[in-house]
Structures are given as structure tokens and as C-alpha cells.
Design a protein around this motif. Structure first.
Motif, short mmCIF file in Angstrom:
data_model
loop_
_atom_site.label_atom_id
_atom_site.label_comp_id
_atom_site.label_asym_id
_atom_site.label_seq_id
_atom_site.Cartn_x
_atom_site.Cartn_y
_atom_site.Cartn_z
N THR A 152 0.83 -1.21 0.00
CA THR A 152 0.00 0.00 0.00
C THR A 152 0.86 1.25 0.00
OG1 THR A 152 -1.71 -1.16 1.25
CG2 THR A 152 -1.82 1.25 1.22
N LEU A 153 0.66 2.09 -1.00
CA LEU A 153 1.45 3.32 -1.15
C LEU A 153 0.52 4.52 -1.21
CD1 LEU A 153 4.16 4.82 -1.71
CD2 LEU A 153 3.73 4.41 -4.15
N LEU A 181 -6.81 12.22 -1.07
CA LEU A 181 -5.64 11.37 -0.90
C LEU A 181 -5.82 10.12 -1.74
CD1 LEU A 181 -5.26 11.63 2.99
CD2 LEU A 181 -4.23 13.07 1.22
N ARG A 182 -4.76 9.76 -2.49
CA ARG A 182 -4.84 8.61 -3.37
C ARG A 182 -3.86 7.52 -2.96
NH1 ARG A 182 -6.56 13.47 -6.24
NH2 ARG A 182 -8.54 12.88 -7.15
N PHE A 183 -4.31 6.29 -3.09
CA PHE A 183 -3.52 5.13 -2.69
C PHE A 183 -3.47 4.13 -3.83
CE2 PHE A 183 -5.36 7.13 0.98
CZ PHE A 183 -4.33 7.16 1.91
N VAL A 184 -2.32 3.47 -3.98
CA VAL A 184 -2.15 2.47 -5.03
C VAL A 184 -1.45 1.24 -4.49
CG1 VAL A 184 -2.03 4.19 -6.88
CG2 VAL A 184 0.07 3.45 -5.74
N ASP A 185 -1.52 0.16 -5.27
CA ASP A 185 -0.76 -1.06 -5.02
C ASP A 185 0.58 -0.87 -5.71
OD1 ASP A 185 0.40 -3.55 -4.99
OD2 ASP A 185 -1.38 -4.64 -5.64
N TRP A 209 2.10 11.12 -9.85
CA TRP A 209 1.42 11.49 -8.61
C TRP A 209 2.25 11.20 -7.36
CZ3 TRP A 209 -3.54 13.55 -7.54
CH2 TRP A 209 -4.25 13.93 -8.68
N ASN A 210 3.43 10.67 -7.55
CA ASN A 210 4.25 10.34 -6.38
C ASN A 210 5.25 11.44 -6.05
OD1 ASN A 210 4.56 8.58 -4.27
ND2 ASN A 210 6.21 7.43 -5.22
#
Length: 310
Positions: A156-157, A287-291, A300-301
């Protein structure tokens, strides 16, 4: 079609007027302590989870207090009030305090004019402060919930780029959009947490969602991609959320009711006008989260910057 929203029918307004009671209903409320299997089923069915109490209230109010303490020198707050209250100064014009993010000049240009310069500078700077970027955006309660809910666990990032938005009473709300339109350089698997920082009254500018709009969002995205390719755009150009086949803001529309009566990967949503009777400023963040084990939009990082084109 109906709009699902976090506000009371009959008290809501968007850019082109009031929403009609027959077109609105309340969101289905969920609790963080419910069984995860039930929450996942609800998420798949509705396209969202409406959770209250996930982040401890004292931590939310600490972030709100920090933000408005930074903003206080601009004169945005009513004299004699506390920063955590976030009450707008009745002697000021709302044009001096524009919101950050989508809806500004094309490709997320700098909002406002010379009168808004000080406020915008500080509002951008707030994105980089530890009380926000670390303590709030990466709050253990939020990260832990996302990791367990999605099953991404240690992969999870939380993406660094976020949009910390103020919504001054009476200002223009965010138009209609779906999040994947801005994250096209990766797979459509990200999760967005829209997090209000402080209480929001029913008329305080909350979000509205178009009910059962996931298929509609997918159709729109496919249509945009098809038109972009047909017009001769390269693959990279077609991924641009501000390409020539779209609105310059990347939004689908400025007017939610018009989209609802039309046939126009993501839940379609917008915000309402902040008509808080006590002139409380709505503060919230996306807030956005990715695998991280799968391809994602790496643009976006990094922290939000004016004009970053994302």
C-alpha cells in the motif's frame, strides 16, 4: 438517475442552481469496525464507502488548526475567532481566497490574481508541512484501513501528490469529474480518500456522487480515448487529462444536474456550494492510494505543484 450525497435534500446548490429533492438521497453510512467482507461488498455495489470516525477527531482538528493558523495573516479569518473554527472574515471578498487544484486555469495553473497571491502561496506551502504531509496524509489509522480493505498490505502506497482544498462560503465548487481522468498514466486501480478536515454542515459544501455511475465513467473514458486516437494524438497525448478533446480543466461538466439527465473507470462526483450559515470554511483533502507492486501513475508520487499538468 439519482445523486447520492452526504447532505440533506432541498438544501443543496451547485453552479447552475439548487438540486431538486427528487434527485437526491443520503449516502449509505458505514463504520470502520464493520467486517471487512461486508465493507468490500458494499464498496463493489455502491462504488464508495462513507466512513466516519476513522481518523481520531483530535488529530483531524489539530490539522485544521495548523492550516488556519498558517492562513490567519492573510485576513481570511473573522477577527476574534480561533483558527480551528475556520470562520470566514465577513469584511473580505471571497475572490481573494481561491481554492487549490482542479478547476483553476488549464493544467492546474495558479488560481486567483494579485490580490490572492499571499493566500495562494501559503495554501501551497501547507502541502509540504509535516503536520499535513506526514502526520495527516499518512495517518496510521488511514494507511492501516486502506491496506486491510484492499488487501494490498505492505504494498500500500499513499501517493505524495494531494490536493488540500479550502472552500470559502459562496465560491465556485469543484465541477463534475471522475478521478481516473487525472491518473491515466497507470492502471485504473487506485483508491481515493476524500477526507474532510473538520465538521461540515449539511449546507457546507460536501461531495455529491452520481449513483451507479461507475459504468458511465468507464463509457466516458473509452469515448475520450477513442476520440483522442481518431484525432491523431499520440498515446502520451491521449492520456493527458487536458487534451484537446476535453474541457481545459479536465472536468466533465461544471453543472451536475445537466450531466444527470444526459447519457454521459471511476465514480462520477462533484462538490456543492458552501452555504454554511455560520460562514465556516470547508477544508478537505483528496488522498490517493495504489498497489505499488503494479503499474501506477508515478507523476502522482511527488508533491503538488502549480502548473504540474497532472
Amino acid at each position: 438517475m439519482q445523486l447520492s450525497l452526504e447532505c440533506q435534500p432541498g438544501l443543496l446548490a451547485v453552479n447552475d442552481g439548487a438540486l431538486q429533492p427528487e434527485n437526491v438521497q443520503l449516502l449509505h453510512s458505514s463504520r470502520p469496525d464493520e467486517p471487512f467482507e461486508e465493507l468490500r461488498q458494499r464498496y463493489e455495489k455502491d462504488g464508495y464507502l462513507f466512513l466516519k470516525g476513522l481518523i481520531p477527531r483530535e488529530d483531524v482538528l489539530k490539522a485544521r488548526s495548523e492550516y488556519f493558523a498558517m492562513m490567519q495573516p492573510t485576513g481570511v479569518l473573522k477577527e476574534g475567532t480561533q483558527p480551528v473554527q475556520g470562520i470566514f472574515n465577513p469584511l473580505k471578498s471571497c475572490e481573494e481566497f481561491p481554492g487549490i487544484g482542479a478547476g483553476a486555469a488549464g493544467k492546474n495553473g495558479r488560481p486567483g490574481g494579485s490580490k490572492a497571491a499571499q493566500f495562494v502561496d501559503i495554501a501551497i506551502d501547507a502541502h509540504y508541512r509535516d503536520w499535513y504531509a506526514e502526520d495527516f496524509c499518512r495517518h496510521p489509522a488511514l494507511i492501516s484501513f486502506i491496506a486491510r480493505f484492499t488487501g494490498w498490505d505492505s504494498n500500500t502506497l499513499g501517493l505524495r501528490r494531494s490536493l488540500l482544498r479550502n472552500n470559502i462560503p459562496g465560491t465556485k465548487p469543484i465541477g463534475v469529474h471522475y478521478d481516473q481522468i487525472f491518473l491515466r498514466h497507470g492502471e485504473p486501480t487506485s483508491v481515493t480518500a476524500w477526507v474532510p478536515i473538520g465538521d461540515i454542515k449539511l449546507t457546507g459544501g460536501g461531495l455529491i456522487y452520481l449513483q451507479n455511475s461507475e459504468p458511465l465513467g468507464q463509457h466516458i473514458e473509452e469515448d475520450f480515448t477513442s476520440k483522442a486516437k481518431a484525432s491523431g494524438l499520440t498515446g502520451e497525448e491521449a492520456k493527458d487529462a487536458f487534451n484537446t478533446n476535453m474541457m481545459t480543466t479536465g472536468l466533465l461538466s461544471e453543472n451536475p444536474p445537466r450531466l444527470c439527465t444526459g447519457t454521459s473507470t471511476g465514480l462520477i462526483h462533484a462538490s456543492t456550494i458552501n452555504n454554511d450559515p455560520d460562514r465556516v470554511i470547508r477544508l478537505a483533502t483528496d488522498l490517493r492510494f495504489v498497489d505499488s507492486s503494479k503499474p501506477f501513475d508515478t507523476r502522482w508520487n511527488k508533491f503538488y505543484e502549480v502548473g504540474d499538468g497532472v
